[in-house]
Design a protein around this motif. Structure first.
Motif, PDB file in Angstrom:
ATOM      1  N   PRO A   1       0.808  -1.221   0.000  1.00 63.55           N
ATOM      2  CA  PRO A   1       0.000   0.000   0.000  1.00 63.55           C
ATOM      3  C   PRO A   1       0.842   1.272   0.000  1.00 63.55           C
ATOM      4  CG  PRO A   1       0.186  -0.826   2.220  1.00 63.55           C
ATOM      5  CD  PRO A   1       0.896  -1.815   1.352  1.00 63.55           C
ATOM      6  N   GLY A   2       0.235   2.354  -0.471  1.00 67.72           N
ATOM      7  CA  GLY A   2       0.908   3.640  -0.444  1.00 67.72           C
ATOM      8  C   GLY A   2       0.521   4.489  -1.640  1.00 67.72           C
ATOM      9  N   THR A   3       1.194   5.623  -1.761  1.00 69.28           N
ATOM     10  CA  THR A   3       0.931   6.575  -2.834  1.00 69.28           C
ATOM     11  C   THR A   3       2.197   6.795  -3.639  1.00 69.28           C
ATOM     12  OG1 THR A   3      -0.735   7.705  -1.465  1.00 69.28           O
ATOM     13  CG2 THR A   3       0.105   8.893  -3.380  1.00 69.28           C
ATOM     14  N   VAL A   4       2.058   6.858  -4.946  1.00 69.69           N
ATOM     15  CA  VAL A   4       3.178   7.144  -5.830  1.00 69.69           C
ATOM     16  C   VAL A   4       2.794   8.326  -6.715  1.00 69.69           C
ATOM     17  CG1 VAL A   4       2.369   5.394  -7.466  1.00 69.69           C
ATOM     18  CG2 VAL A   4       4.710   6.240  -7.623  1.00 69.69           C
ATOM     19  N   TRP A   5       3.747   9.236  -6.940  1.00 76.06           N
ATOM     20  CA  TRP A   5       3.550  10.383  -7.834  1.00 76.06           C
ATOM     21  C   TRP A   5       4.320  10.124  -9.118  1.00 76.06           C
ATOM     22  CZ3 TRP A   5       3.714  10.635  -2.630  1.00 76.06           C
ATOM     23  CH2 TRP A   5       2.686  11.338  -1.986  1.00 76.06           C
ATOM     24  N   ILE A   6       3.649  10.355 -10.249  1.00 80.06           N
ATOM     25  CA  ILE A   6       4.175   9.977 -11.562  1.00 80.06           C
ATOM     26  C   ILE A   6       4.238  11.213 -12.454  1.00 80.06           C
ATOM     27  CG2 ILE A   6       3.790   8.491 -13.573  1.00 80.06           C
ATOM     28  CD1 ILE A   6       2.026   6.758 -11.644  1.00 80.06           C
ATOM     29  N   GLN A   7       5.344  11.339 -13.221  1.00 72.72           N
ATOM     30  CA  GLN A   7       5.498  12.440 -14.158  1.00 72.72           C
ATOM     31  C   GLN A   7       5.430  11.913 -15.595  1.00 72.72           C
ATOM     32  OE1 GLN A   7       9.356  14.306 -13.799  1.00 72.72           O
ATOM     33  NE2 GLN A   7      10.428  12.349 -13.656  1.00 72.72           N
ATOM     34  N   THR A   8       4.864  12.720 -16.478  1.00 75.22           N
ATOM     35  CA  THR A   8       4.745  12.309 -17.876  1.00 75.22           C
ATOM     36  C   THR A   8       5.972  12.660 -18.696  1.00 75.22           C
ATOM     37  OG1 THR A   8       3.671  14.396 -18.492  1.00 75.22           O
ATOM     38  CG2 THR A   8       2.242  12.585 -17.790  1.00 75.22           C
ATOM     39  N   LEU A   9       6.791  13.602 -18.231  1.00 75.34           N
ATOM     40  CA  LEU A   9       7.952  14.028 -19.013  1.00 75.34           C
ATOM     41  C   LEU A   9       9.165  14.188 -18.106  1.00 75.34           C
ATOM     42  CD1 LEU A   9       9.064  14.879 -21.758  1.00 75.34           C
ATOM     43  CD2 LEU A   9       8.376  17.228 -21.237  1.00 75.34           C
ATOM     44  N   PRO A  10       9.938  13.121 -17.901  1.00 72.55           N
ATOM     45  CA  PRO A  10      11.181  13.249 -17.115  1.00 72.55           C
ATOM     46  C   PRO A  10      12.119  14.246 -17.784  1.00 72.55           C
ATOM     47  CG  PRO A  10      10.612  10.935 -17.472  1.00 72.55           C
ATOM     48  CD  PRO A  10       9.701  11.740 -18.346  1.00 72.55           C
ATOM     49  N   ILE A  11      12.849  15.016 -16.989  1.00 74.24           N
ATOM     50  CA  ILE A  11      13.742  16.032 -17.534  1.00 74.24           C
ATOM     51  C   ILE A  11      14.832  15.396 -18.394  1.00 74.24           C
ATOM     52  CG2 ILE A  11      15.146  16.013 -15.430  1.00 74.24           C
ATOM     53  CD1 ILE A  11      14.506  18.978 -17.832  1.00 74.24           C
ATOM     54  N   SER A  12      15.247  14.173 -18.077  1.00 76.10           N
ATOM     55  CA  SER A  12      16.263  13.493 -18.889  1.00 76.10           C
ATOM     56  C   SER A  12      15.739  13.205 -20.290  1.00 76.10           C
ATOM     57  CB  SER A  12      16.690  12.185 -18.214  1.00 76.10           C
ATOM     58  OG  SER A  12      15.576  11.329 -18.000  1.00 76.10           O
ATOM     59  N   ARG A  13      14.465  12.851 -20.400  1.00 82.58           N
ATOM     60  CA  ARG A  13      13.862  12.586 -21.714  1.00 82.58           C
ATOM     61  C   ARG A  13      13.751  13.876 -22.510  1.00 82.58           C
ATOM     62  NH1 ARG A  13       8.273   9.496 -21.489  1.00 82.58           N
ATOM     63  NH2 ARG A  13       9.662   7.982 -20.453  1.00 82.58           N
ATOM     64  N   LEU A  14      13.349  14.960 -21.842  1.00 78.26           N
ATOM     65  CA  LEU A  14      13.248  16.255 -22.514  1.00 78.26           C
ATOM     66  C   LEU A  14      14.609  16.723 -22.997  1.00 78.26           C
ATOM     67  CD1 LEU A  14      11.673  18.816 -23.295  1.00 78.26           C
ATOM     68  CD2 LEU A  14      12.036  19.637 -20.950  1.00 78.26           C
ATOM     69  N   ALA A  15      15.637  16.604 -22.140  1.00 80.24           N
ATOM     70  CA  ALA A  15      16.976  17.038 -22.522  1.00 80.24           C
ATOM     71  C   ALA A  15      17.518  16.205 -23.677  1.00 80.24           C
ATOM     72  CB  ALA A  15      17.915  16.938 -21.317  1.00 80.24           C
ATOM     73  N   SER A  16      17.244  14.905 -23.667  1.00 79.83           N
ATOM     74  CA  SER A  16      17.704  14.036 -24.742  1.00 79.83           C
ATOM     75  C   SER A  16      17.071  14.419 -26.071  1.00 79.83           C
ATOM     76  CB  SER A  16      17.383  12.577 -24.402  1.00 79.83           C
ATOM     77  OG  SER A  16      17.728  11.711 -25.463  1.00 79.83           O
ATOM     78  N   ARG A  17      15.783  14.728 -26.059  1.00 77.70           N
ATOM     79  CA  ARG A  17      15.110  15.106 -27.297  1.00 77.70           C
ATOM     80  C   ARG A  17      15.613  16.453 -27.821  1.00 77.70           C
ATOM     81  NH1 ARG A  17      10.551  13.190 -29.731  1.00 77.70           N
ATOM     82  NH2 ARG A  17      11.308  11.269 -28.743  1.00 77.70           N
ATOM     83  N   ILE A  18      15.838  17.415 -26.932  1.00 74.99           N
ATOM     84  CA  ILE A  18      16.379  18.709 -27.349  1.00 74.99           C
ATOM     85  C   ILE A  18      17.775  18.539 -27.935  1.00 74.99           C
ATOM     86  CG2 ILE A  18      17.178  20.957 -26.521  1.00 74.99           C
ATOM     87  CD1 ILE A  18      14.911  20.889 -24.488  1.00 74.99           C
ATOM     88  N   LEU A  19      18.597  17.714 -27.288  1.00 76.45           N
ATOM     89  CA  LEU A  19      19.945  17.453 -27.794  1.00 76.45           C
ATOM     90  C   LEU A  19      19.897  16.785 -29.157  1.00 76.45           C
ATOM     91  CD1 LEU A  19      22.988  17.543 -27.177  1.00 76.45           C
ATOM     92  CD2 LEU A  19      22.754  15.290 -26.129  1.00 76.45           C
TER      93      LEU A  19
END
Length: 264
Positions: free
Chosen positions: A220-238
């Motif tokens: 049991p518990g709560t998890v917070w999820i992001q749709t766009l990790p900064i590493s993925r964004l930086a990789s795409r910009i690069l």
């Protein structure tokens, strides 16, 4: 009953958010270096080692140890405190470092401890401890996307973390398992069992494009999820900044660039 400073807050914006913290006289907020945006007259700013929590009362050595832990999680040696030295209520605001969402975490309601990705912390009420959490499982530390070291927020006050894209919470029931991309895990409560699982399958491994491992979180518990990790964004910009588009160089490719506006 809270032992940390009790602060009120309000979050503004959509893609580029900031959080406004309201301080009563003598109340203090602690923030990551570089996150400050603005403050009312009467708020006093000071730079300290570590997070200013009660664990730092052991003198200079204790402060150095606390600051050293912060370096391991990718943060600065120093943090900044903002204290209301005036008579009435005053406000201080902190901005997110890249497009995404600011998540308010009431540690009193979340069992006193939340584990989050290394660079997620933005600001908190004074008394909240920002430490390190070591991954105990070898496989999780190597392949879990966040490494062996994550941030640990402890206390009974308000803390604010930031993540990329849209961020949402998912409550898991006892024994319920959620599988997700390792980079999409922002934070989770201490009751969550965090592990990794091999994707499996030759085609998935070679052609899937989603990595070799899932993150598995068991409730049991709560998890917070992001749709766009900064590493993925930086990789795409690069990728777009250092390579040419596939259609460039040909007559039809050039025409296509003109038609879509990239050739001007």
């Amino acid at each position: 009953m809270r032992s940390n400073h009790e602060i009120d807050y309000r979050i503004y914006g959509e893609e580029m958010q900031y959080v406004e913290v309201e301080l009563d006289p003598n109340e203090t907020a602690v923030a990551e270096s570089g996150s400050f945006m603005m403050m009312d007259d009467g708020v006093q700013m000071a730079t300290i080692f570590g997070d200013g929590s009660k664990q730092q009362t052991g003198g200079l050595l204790g402060k150095l140890v606390s600051a050293g832990k912060r370096v391991l999680t990718g943060e600065s040696l120093f943090m900044t405190t903002f204290t209301n030295m005036a008579q009435g209520k005053k406000r201080v605001s902190f901005a997110s470092p890249y497009p995404g969402k600011i998540i308010p975490l009431d540690l009193l309601q979340l069992g006193g401890r939340v584990i989050c990705q290394k660079d997620a912390f933005l600001c908190a009420a004074k008394g909240v401890s920002v430490g390190i959490a070591l991954q105990k499982k070898l496989g999780t530390g190597i392949f879990g996307g966040e490494g062996f070291i994550m941030q640990k927020l402890e206390g009974d006050g308000m803390a604010f973390v930031h993540a990329g894209g849209h961020v949402f919470a998912r409550d898991l029931q006892p024994g319920e398992v959620l599988k997700l991309d390792t980079g999409c895990v922002v934070a989770y409560t201490q009751t969550i069992d965090f592990d990794i699982q091999y994707v499996g399958g030759i085609r998935n491994t070679i052609f899937g494009g989603e990595g070799l491992f899932f993150a598995t979180l068991r409730g049991p518990g709560t998890v917070w999820i992001q749709t766009l990790p900064i590493s993925r964004l930086a990789s795409r910009i690069l990728q777009y900044g250092t390579t040419n588009r596939k259609e460039e160089g040909g007559i039809l490719g050039g025409l296509g660039n003109v038609l879509d506006g990239d050739g001007w």
